[in-house]
Design a protein around this motif. Structure first.
Motif, PDB file in Angstrom:
ATOM      1  N   SER A  53       0.844  -1.197   0.000  1.00 24.57           N
ATOM      2  CA  SER A  53       0.000   0.000   0.000  1.00 24.57           C
ATOM      3  C   SER A  53       0.878   1.245   0.000  1.00 24.57           C
ATOM      4  CB  SER A  53      -0.950  -0.011   1.193  1.00 24.57           C
ATOM      5  OG  SER A  53      -0.241  -0.087   2.398  1.00 24.57           O
ATOM      6  N   ASP A  56       1.417   2.072  -3.565  1.00 29.25           N
ATOM      7  CA  ASP A  56       0.140   2.528  -4.111  1.00 29.25           C
ATOM      8  C   ASP A  56      -0.113   3.973  -3.694  1.00 29.25           C
ATOM      9  OD1 ASP A  56      -2.466   2.531  -5.238  1.00 29.25           O
ATOM     10  OD2 ASP A  56      -3.317   1.823  -3.352  1.00 29.25           O
ATOM     11  N   TYR A  57       0.071   4.271  -2.414  1.00 31.20           N
ATOM     12  CA  TYR A  57      -0.146   5.627  -1.914  1.00 31.20           C
ATOM     13  C   TYR A  57       0.850   6.602  -2.531  1.00 31.20           C
ATOM     14  CZ  TYR A  57      -3.003   3.439   1.754  1.00 31.20           C
ATOM     15  OH  TYR A  57      -3.942   2.727   2.445  1.00 31.20           O
ATOM     16  N   ARG A  60      -0.320   7.420  -6.000  1.00 29.50           N
ATOM     17  CA  ARG A  60      -1.515   8.274  -5.924  1.00 29.50           C
ATOM     18  C   ARG A  60      -1.149   9.704  -5.549  1.00 29.50           C
ATOM     19  NH1 ARG A  60      -6.442   5.135  -2.965  1.00 29.50           N
ATOM     20  NH2 ARG A  60      -5.941   3.016  -3.618  1.00 29.50           N
ATOM     21  N   LEU A  61      -0.231   9.856  -4.589  1.00 27.40           N
ATOM     22  CA  LEU A  61       0.164  11.206  -4.167  1.00 27.40           C
ATOM     23  C   LEU A  61       0.865  11.940  -5.312  1.00 27.40           C
ATOM     24  CD1 LEU A  61       0.270  13.338  -1.973  1.00 27.40           C
ATOM     25  CD2 LEU A  61       2.344  12.244  -1.095  1.00 27.40           C
ATOM     26  N   ALA A  79      -5.190  13.072   1.203  1.00 26.54           N
ATOM     27  CA  ALA A  79      -5.718  11.979   2.024  1.00 26.54           C
ATOM     28  C   ALA A  79      -7.237  11.924   1.923  1.00 26.54           C
ATOM     29  CB  ALA A  79      -5.278  12.149   3.475  1.00 26.54           C
ATOM     30  N   TYR A  82      -8.416  10.580  -1.602  1.00 25.75           N
ATOM     31  CA  TYR A  82      -8.240   9.150  -1.838  1.00 25.75           C
ATOM     32  C   TYR A  82      -8.723   8.286  -0.676  1.00 25.75           C
ATOM     33  CZ  TYR A  82      -5.383  10.343  -5.898  1.00 25.75           C
ATOM     34  OH  TYR A  82      -4.939  10.823  -7.088  1.00 25.75           O
ATOM     35  N   ILE A  84      -7.466   7.999   2.355  1.00 22.87           N
ATOM     36  CA  ILE A  84      -6.260   7.363   2.881  1.00 22.87           C
ATOM     37  C   ILE A  84      -5.930   8.001   4.220  1.00 22.87           C
ATOM     38  CG2 ILE A  84      -3.784   7.024   2.508  1.00 22.87           C
ATOM     39  CD1 ILE A  84      -4.279   7.188  -0.471  1.00 22.87           C
ATOM     40  N   HIS A  88      -0.319   7.785   7.245  1.00 23.76           N
ATOM     41  CA  HIS A  88       0.375   6.962   6.249  1.00 23.76           C
ATOM     42  C   HIS A  88       0.880   7.837   5.104  1.00 23.76           C
ATOM     43  CE1 HIS A  88      -0.517   3.214   8.097  1.00 23.76           C
ATOM     44  NE2 HIS A  88      -1.818   3.237   7.849  1.00 23.76           N
ATOM     45  N   LEU A  89       0.043   8.757   4.668  1.00 25.61           N
ATOM     46  CA  LEU A  89       0.409   9.617   3.553  1.00 25.61           C
ATOM     47  C   LEU A  89       1.564  10.557   3.926  1.00 25.61           C
ATOM     48  CD1 LEU A  89      -0.621   9.555   0.717  1.00 25.61           C
ATOM     49  CD2 LEU A  89      -2.135  11.446   1.247  1.00 25.61           C
ATOM     50  N   VAL A  92       4.693   8.553   3.437  1.00 27.15           N
ATOM     51  CA  VAL A  92       4.935   8.434   1.999  1.00 27.15           C
ATOM     52  C   VAL A  92       5.524   9.736   1.455  1.00 27.15           C
ATOM     53  CG1 VAL A  92       3.782   8.202  -0.235  1.00 27.15           C
ATOM     54  CG2 VAL A  92       3.153   6.677   1.643  1.00 27.15           C
TER      55      VAL A  92
END
Length: 183
Positions: A53, A56-57, A60-61, A79, A82, A84, A88-89, A92
């Protein structure tokens, strides 16, 4: 006399994901359905590559920042867009910033922007940063955890498949993803 131990059912495992929103619940339901269809053999060919993930994140970011080239984007808004976890973001974003894929502007009106032109940002490069061990099987791990009974030809096949995957991702850029979204 031997005592018989009574086994009580173990308590359910705690949920490790944050409170699921409606979109996340729908995505999980679709994922379960897709797996069921694949297991039943109803789909002849369904390519599947499993990334963490975190990767994936990260992608996406980067897509989110590329969609808004005229302004700084915040972790909070990405966040929310998406669905999320913000924490976590944030992790990332830190990795992407250290790698130079994003630029971070501090302060009250700060945020994130792309650090590189999307047309020259290969996805393979991003994945090499976000998936540093990229272990498709134990054959890529330390010598002491490798299975001595696994044929060397299998290790070679897995290594070749991973190299092919990264080669394809090296030929795709962030700009390609944006162009495909608009079609």
């Amino acid at each position: 006399m031997m005592a018989v131990a009574a086994f009580a059912p173990s308590p359910p495992a705690p949920r490790i994901w944050p409170q699921a929103g409606p979109r996340r619940a729908l995505a999980r339901a679709i994922d379960r359905l897709a797996r069921a269809v694949l297991l039943c053999g109803r789909i002849e060919e369904a390519p599947c590559m499993r990334l963490t993930s975190f990767s994936d994140y990260a992608l996406r970011l980067l897509i989110y920042a590329a969609r808004h080239p005229d302004r700084l984007v915040t972790i909070e808004e990405a966040a929310a867009a998406y669905d999320i976890s913000r924490s976590h973001l944030t992790k990332v974003a830190n990795v992407l910033t250290r790698a130079g894929f994003l630029n971070s502007v501090r302060g009250r009106s700060g945020g994130l922007e792309l650090g590189r032109d999307p047309a020259v940002l290969p996805l393979g490069e991003v994945l090499r940063v976000t998936e540093p061990d990229m272990a498709a099987a134990e054959c890529f791990g330390p010598e002491e955890i490798r299975d001595p009974n696994r044929p060397g030809a299998l290790d070679a096949a897995i290594r070749d498949a991973l190299a092919a995957f990264l080669q394809v991702m090296d030929h795709r850029t962030l700009a390609d993803l944006l162009a495909e979204e608009q079609e």
